[in-house]
Design a protein around this motif. Structure first.
Motif, PDB file in Angstrom:
ATOM      1  N   ALA A 294       8.007 112.772 -13.270  1.00  0.00           N
ATOM      2  CA  ALA A 294       8.881 111.812 -12.594  1.00  0.00           C
ATOM      3  C   ALA A 294      10.305 111.889 -13.142  1.00  0.00           C
ATOM      4  N   ARG A 295      10.420 111.977 -14.451  1.00  0.00           N
ATOM      5  CA  ARG A 295      11.749 112.017 -15.069  1.00  0.00           C
ATOM      6  C   ARG A 295      12.514 113.270 -14.660  1.00  0.00           C
ATOM      7  N   ASP A 296      11.821 114.401 -14.507  1.00  0.00           N
ATOM      8  CA  ASP A 296      12.534 115.623 -14.121  1.00  0.00           C
ATOM      9  C   ASP A 296      13.037 115.530 -12.690  1.00  0.00           C
ATOM     10  N   LEU A 297      12.270 114.927 -11.803  1.00  0.00           N
ATOM     11  CA  LEU A 297      12.756 114.731 -10.438  1.00  0.00           C
ATOM     12  C   LEU A 297      13.978 113.819 -10.422  1.00  0.00           C
ATOM     13  N   GLU A 298      13.952 112.768 -11.224  1.00  0.00           N
ATOM     14  CA  GLU A 298      15.130 111.897 -11.333  1.00  0.00           C
ATOM     15  C   GLU A 298      16.320 112.680 -11.862  1.00  0.00           C
ATOM     16  N   ARG A 299      16.085 113.530 -12.861  1.00  0.00           N
ATOM     17  CA  ARG A 299      17.176 114.303 -13.465  1.00  0.00           C
ATOM     18  C   ARG A 299      17.786 115.272 -12.456  1.00  0.00           C
ATOM     19  N   GLN A 300      16.945 115.954 -11.688  1.00  0.00           N
ATOM     20  CA  GLN A 300      17.458 116.996 -10.794  1.00  0.00           C
ATOM     21  C   GLN A 300      17.900 116.473  -9.428  1.00  0.00           C
ATOM     22  N   PHE A 301      17.296 115.356  -8.969  1.00  0.00           N
ATOM     23  CA  PHE A 301      17.582 114.887  -7.612  1.00  0.00           C
ATOM     24  C   PHE A 301      17.996 113.421  -7.550  1.00  0.00           C
ATOM     25  N   ASN A 302      17.914 112.722  -8.656  1.00  0.00           N
ATOM     26  CA  ASN A 302      18.175 111.276  -8.699  1.00  0.00           C
ATOM     27  C   ASN A 302      17.206 110.505  -7.801  1.00  0.00           C
ATOM     28  N   ILE A 303      16.038 111.080  -7.572  1.00  0.00           N
ATOM     29  CA  ILE A 303      14.978 110.446  -6.780  1.00  0.00           C
ATOM     30  C   ILE A 303      13.659 110.676  -7.508  1.00  0.00           C
ATOM     31  N   GLY A 304      12.950 109.606  -7.771  1.00  0.00           N
ATOM     32  CA  GLY A 304      11.642 109.732  -8.396  1.00  0.00           C
ATOM     33  C   GLY A 304      10.530 109.593  -7.379  1.00  0.00           C
ATOM     34  N   PRO A 305       9.297 109.521  -7.840  1.00  0.00           N
ATOM     35  CA  PRO A 305       8.171 109.424  -6.915  1.00  0.00           C
ATOM     36  C   PRO A 305       8.151 108.107  -6.151  1.00  0.00           C
ATOM     37  N   HIS A 306       7.982 108.193  -4.849  1.00  0.00           N
ATOM     38  CA  HIS A 306       7.818 106.989  -4.037  1.00  0.00           C
ATOM     39  C   HIS A 306       6.500 106.306  -4.377  1.00  0.00           C
ATOM     40  N   THR A 307       5.486 107.127  -4.665  1.00  0.00           N
ATOM     41  CA  THR A 307       4.195 106.591  -5.093  1.00  0.00           C
ATOM     42  C   THR A 307       3.615 107.460  -6.200  1.00  0.00           C
ATOM     43  N   ILE A 308       2.808 106.829  -7.027  1.00  0.00           N
ATOM     44  CA  ILE A 308       1.960 107.544  -7.986  1.00  0.00           C
ATOM     45  C   ILE A 308       0.525 107.089  -7.738  1.00  0.00           C
ATOM     46  N   SER A 309      -0.359 108.050  -7.563  1.00  0.00           N
ATOM     47  CA  SER A 309      -1.788 107.771  -7.423  1.00  0.00           C
ATOM     48  C   SER A 309      -2.491 108.184  -8.705  1.00  0.00           C
ATOM     49  N   MET A 310      -3.665 107.617  -8.935  1.00  0.00           N
ATOM     50  CA  MET A 310      -4.434 107.961 -10.127  1.00  0.00           C
ATOM     51  C   MET A 310      -5.899 108.147  -9.771  1.00  0.00           C
TER      52      MET A 310
END
Length: 512
Positions: A294-310
């Motif tokens: 999630a942090r890498d997506l924020e770093r590269q795109f300024n957008i994190g996961p809309h959802t996280i499933s487990m």
């Protein structure tokens, strides 16, 4: 559609050729390398191990500082997540749970969104050791839905049950590649049916769980209105991944899979949904790696996961991995994962599916989850073939469901806890997606729309589908939510009330 099988010699050869063709066509090395500059990987196994090893247990002051950061809707650092993982003190765990629920209410208000899975096919060229759909599993009855069959499934999902949003699920196979996915999405959106009481209803949001795709294919899906693009990494542990996913299959390429969301965001897909399959490797590592992703997506795109499933391993046809893995987790651990996920990525939606038992899902509601499925049938063509919403056929399913409650039962159960059920899809059609919704979630602005649209969409469902008993349970919840809107959002309330009254008079699909 032509029939398929996986147990005869000719089909085994075909599946091998399909996989080889897929690797050549789909795995584009340049579309991996661009997101791993200099070969550095955002899933750093040594760093994750060090963070877990160095985190002190039950450091009250440290944990409270971390919870303050979570309340500010800031993604935690891996070492901060590690500190929460190490907490065993009951009082601190209680503070974590209280904080998680407070965050969920601040970001998403007092609602749970409902959806249903729709499995389009169980054809697959991969041979994942734990999966009932894997090529070569002769116990599976293979099937690919035609467009007429897709419409039959929607007749039940939208017309009989009342769902408004789906997660469409596809195996990885040439016959279910991008063109097929796009055609099924168009078919679902175009099919309108009547509810039992005569209202025109349909599916308003099609999220997709599918294989990693190249950027060009993802742009095609964006054009046909794909919702959230969901890909589960399965396991982030590279050695375990290699053991469970043969190298000669498409899925055998770890880096192609783990960079799927980078490609999706570059292709313009607004929302992505991630998750690990718990039970394949140590849950602590998987949770830490999810946060790193999630942090890498924020770093590269300024957008994190809309959802996280487990999701976690459940019994499946033709494999004993889901019952013999040394990393299987119990309900208490699963619930702890949900809790720490809410605190670590506080803006994200958290999905807990019917894989889990009713008791476990009910507990997770108190830890800040935001989405659940109900009346789920994951057999291929299961909705229209089976009269009972609770029927299962293991040889037509990827795994076995644990929570077989109907949508109406779930809505009633939530109402008894003063929680409103939502079928909202408004944000996606109003442009509150991608970076826009990230900002709205992190600042708490999205919650007011969540509350308003939950009221409007539940009103629709009650009028079109609910029994008198369920209506009686839900009316006080709706009345309370309307009163809160009038008090806390006075500028919005007159329009909300107008929309609400129009829905009561038979109009549909009014939203904010």
């Amino acid at each position: 559609m032509k029939p398929h099988c996986t147990d005869c010699a000719s089909c085994a050869i075909r599946h091998f050729e399909d996989a080889a063709d897929y690797r050549k066509r789909f795995i584009v090395q340049e579309q991996i390398d661009r997101y791993l500059p200099g070969g550095a990987h955002f899933i750093d196994e040594a760093a994750i191990a060090a963070a877990l090893g160095n985190a002190p247990a039950n450091d009250t002051a440290r944990v409270r500082d971390i919870l303050a950061k979570s309340r500010a809707i800031e993604t935690l650092l891996p070492e901060e997540t590690a500190a929460l993982i190490q907490v065993t003190d009951p009082d601190l765990l209680g503070e974590m749970a209280d904080t998680a629920l407070a965050i969920k209410k601040a970001v998403y208000d007092n609602r749970i969104v409902m959806f249903a899975p729709l499995y389009m096919s169980n054809l697959c060229v991969n041979r994942c050791a734990y999966c009932g759909f894997r090529a070569g599993n002769a116990e599976q009855k293979r099937r690919l839905l035609s467009m007429d069959e897709v419409r039959q499934e929607i007749d039940v999902l939208a017309g009989a049950i009342g769902h408004k949003r789906l997660i469409a699920v596809y195996g990885e196979h040439p016959d279910t590649s991008t063109d097929y996915i796009a055609e099924t999405i168009r078919t679902v959106y175009a099919h309108q049916v009547k509810s039992p009481r005569g209202a025109i209803v349909g599916i308003r949001r099609v999220n997709v769980n599918a294989a990693p795709l190249p950027i060009e294919d993802l742009r095609v899906l964006k054009q046909v209105g794909i919702g959230t693009y969901q890909v589960f990494q399965e396991t982030y542990h590279r050695e375990t991944y290699a053991r469970l996913h043969p190298a000669d299959t498409v899925k055998g390429n770890y880096d192609w899979r783990v960079t799927a969301f980078h490609r999706a965001l570059e292709a313009g897909v607004d929302d992505i949904g991630m998750g690990a399959l718990y039970g394949l490797y140590d849950w602590r590592f998987e949770l830490m790696a999810t946060v790193c992703h999630a942090r890498d997506l924020e770093r590269q795109f300024n957008i994190g996961p809309h959802t996280i499933s487990m999701p976690r391993l459940e019994p499946a046809s033709g494999t004993d991995v889901p019952t013999t893995s040394p990393y299987l987790i119990d309900d208490a651990t699963f619930q702890r994962i949900a809790l720490i996920t809410r605190l670590s990525v506080p803006y994200t939606g958290i999905i807990v599916t019917c894989r889990e038992s009713p008791a476990s899902r009910d507990t997770c509601v108190g830890y800040g989850i935001t989405q659940m499925d109900a009346s789920s049938n994951i057999a291929i063509k299961g909705y229209s073939d089976f009269a009972s919403e609770q029927h299962q056929e293991k040889d037509r399913q990827q795994f076995v469901l644990s929570d077989t409650r109907t949508l109406e039962q779930m809505i009633a159960a939530l109402a008894q806890r003063d929680i409103i059920t939502s079928f909202c899809t408004a944000g996606y059609r109003c442009g509150r997606t991608g970076g826009c919704i990230m900002d709205a979630l992190k600042t708490g602005k999205e919650g007011k729309f969540c509350k308003i649209n939950a009221v409007l969409t539940l009103r629709e469902w009650l009028d079109d589908f609910a029994s008198p008993a369920t209506q009686a349970l839900c009316e006080p919840v709706i009345s309370r939510e309307l009163a809160e809107i009038e008090t806390n959002l006075p500028k919005f309330y007159p329009t909300v009330r107008e929309h609400y009254d129009r829905i009561c008079n038979g109009e549909r699909d009014l939203f904010f």
